[in-house]
Design an enzyme around this catalytic site. Structure first.
Site, PDB file in Angstrom:
ATOM      1  N   ILE A  22      -3.909   0.876  -4.832  1.00  0.00           N
ATOM      2  CA  ILE A  22      -4.054  -0.307  -5.624  1.00  0.00           C
ATOM      3  C   ILE A  22      -5.145  -0.372  -6.438  1.00  0.00           C
ATOM      4  O   ILE A  22      -6.314   0.042  -6.059  1.00  0.00           O
ATOM      5  CB  ILE A  22      -3.885  -1.335  -4.585  1.00  0.00           C
ATOM      6  CG1 ILE A  22      -3.536  -2.568  -5.279  1.00  0.00           C
ATOM      7  CG2 ILE A  22      -4.943  -1.609  -3.680  1.00  0.00           C
ATOM      8  CD1 ILE A  22      -2.996  -3.995  -4.520  1.00  0.00           C
ATOM      9  N   CYS A  23      -4.970  -0.855  -7.595  1.00  0.00           N
ATOM     10  CA  CYS A  23      -5.820  -1.487  -8.619  1.00  0.00           C
ATOM     11  C   CYS A  23      -6.691  -0.108  -9.241  1.00  0.00           C
ATOM     12  O   CYS A  23      -5.985   0.556  -9.977  1.00  0.00           O
ATOM     13  CB  CYS A  23      -6.696  -2.304  -8.041  1.00  0.00           C
ATOM     14  SG  CYS A  23      -7.846  -3.313  -9.080  1.00  0.00           S
TER      15      CYS A  23
END
Length: 184
Positions: free
Chosen positions: A102-103
């Site tokens: 994620i991210c």
């Protein structure tokens, strides 16, 4: 259920760790925190969460785990400056086991050189880096490409959790089928 390696160090994005970790535990999964040094305590960038590292990246194997979870924040950038976490990520992606990113997590995948020909999403500021690594950047809340589940930012956490739990369930089913076949 699954034994998940959480690859993490200081300055991780608090909520990108805490929310998925809580959901994975509620789903019956076991989390093992992997970082630079076993016993070290690492902190989220907002100071809301802290994690004690269970195992050093230099002393783990993909065989020890069923999945890899990489929270975002500055943690992936810090980890990619070290050989052991990068090699662990490379081996994990190549193993075909689920990788949940994620991210800013794609920064580790870029350094591990495992994105060529893949579809992935991540934080907007790493979109060009993803493209330069030979991957297709997709601006969606969750992108699944084979064993790779990715999301862009904290707003995407509900979709990220849902997709991650689904792929963990599918991988667990495959693991059970292989184990049953081995007992015959």
């Amino acid at each position: 259920m699954s034994r998940i390696a959480v690859l993490i160090t200081d300055m991780f994005e608090d909520v990108e760790y805490t929310k998925p970790a809580e959901a994975f535990r509620k789903g019956g999964h076991d989390l093992v925190h992997v970082g630079l040094s076993a016993g070290e305590t690492v902190h989220g960038k907002k100071g809301l969460a802290e994690v004690t590292i269970d195992r050093a990246a230099s002393g783990v194997s993909t065989d020890d785990f069923d999945a890899l979870f990489i929270p975002g924040g500055y943690s992936p950038d810090k980890l990619r400056a070290h050989d052991a976490p990068v090699e662990f990520v490379r081996e994990f992606v190549e193993s075909g086991k689920p990788v949940l990113a994620i991210c800013h997590a794609p920064q580790l995948l870029i350094t591990a050189q495992v994105l060529e020909g893949r579809k992935i999403t991540g934080w907007k500021s790493v979109a060009q880096d993803i493209k330069n690594a030979g991957a297709e950047y997709v601006d969606r809340e969750v992108v699944i490409d084979g064993n790779l589940v990715s999301s862009r930012n904290p707003d995407d956490i509900p979709a990220f959790i849902e997709a991650s739990l689904k792929i963990l369930e599918e991988a667990g089913g495959e693991k059970a089928t292989v184990a049953a076949a081995g007992r015959r």
